[in-house]
Design a protein around this motif. Structure first.
Motif, mmCIF file in Angstrom:
data_model
loop_
_atom_site.group_PDB
_atom_site.id
_atom_site.type_symbol
_atom_site.label_atom_id
_atom_site.label_comp_id
_atom_site.label_asym_id
_atom_site.label_seq_id
_atom_site.Cartn_x
_atom_site.Cartn_y
_atom_site.Cartn_z
ATOM 1 N N MET A 1 0.795 -1.276 -0.108
ATOM 2 C CA MET A 1 0.034 0.067 -0.013
ATOM 3 C C MET A 1 0.706 1.383 0.043
ATOM 4 N N ARG B 1 -2.541 3.333 -10.331
ATOM 5 C CA ARG B 1 -2.045 2.057 -9.698
ATOM 6 C C ARG B 1 -0.479 2.020 -9.667
ATOM 7 N N GLN C 1 4.533 -5.962 -6.457
ATOM 8 C CA GLN C 1 3.011 -5.824 -5.889
ATOM 9 C C GLN C 1 2.587 -4.393 -6.413
ATOM 10 N N SER C 2 1.485 -4.242 -6.253
ATOM 11 C CA SER C 2 0.667 -3.156 -6.763
ATOM 12 C C SER C 2 -0.560 -2.836 -5.850
ATOM 13 N N SER C 3 -0.729 -1.524 -5.832
ATOM 14 C CA SER C 3 -1.959 -1.185 -5.068
ATOM 15 C C SER C 3 -2.571 0.177 -5.968
ATOM 16 N N ASP C 4 -4.085 0.102 -5.808
ATOM 17 C CA ASP C 4 -4.712 0.995 -6.571
ATOM 18 C C ASP C 4 -5.018 2.293 -5.557
#
Length: 137
Positions: free
Chosen positions: A1, A124, A130-133
């Motif tokens: 995050m 994003r 990893q990815s977080s929007d």
């Protein structure tokens, strides 16, 4: 995050030399351009680019959904912003606040450059596989 999207993405956007811009054309095919670094930005919501008119074909991109991708190859991270692309041409309020605005505006028109505005709505962030929007405010 991602903790502070505006600060993290702002630094990333300020330090990349090229930006990848993509949108879907009228026939459904992806169009991708490499744009120079933004000449001005407001947080991570609005980005202004100055491009050579002769280098790009612009039919039908005005008010079209698009995405910008900023990538930091050194740390293998990046951000993709989704939003709208608008051709705005040359406007005095986008030029630097100097006494020679009219001279600079005239030079810009003579050089055949076009200003493009990208307005982000969401994004994003990619980092450490990893990815977080996030939503752009």
């Amino acid at each position: 995050m991602i903790r502070n999207p505006e600060q993290t993405i702002g630094k990333l956007a300020d330090h990349v030399s090229d930006v990848v811009c993509s949108f879907i054309d009228d026939q459904g095919y992806p169009e991708t351009w490499t744009l120079p670094q933004a000449c001005r930005r407001e947080g991570i919501c609005r980005f202004w680019f100055e491009v050579e008119a002769a280098a790009f074909s612009f039919p039908g991109i005005d008010q079209r959904p698009a995405s910008l991708y900023f990538m930091d190859q050194r740390f293998y991270r990046g951000v993709c912003l989704k939003g709208w692309l608008t051709i705005i041409g040359v406007q005095e309020d986008l030029l630097p606040k100097r006494t020679e605005v009219s001279r600079e505006k005239r030079e810009l028109e003579e050089s055949g450059k076009i200003r493009i505005l990208f307005t982000a709505k969401s994004g994003r962030y990619y980092s450490h596989f990893q990815s977080s929007d996030f939503i752009v405010q």
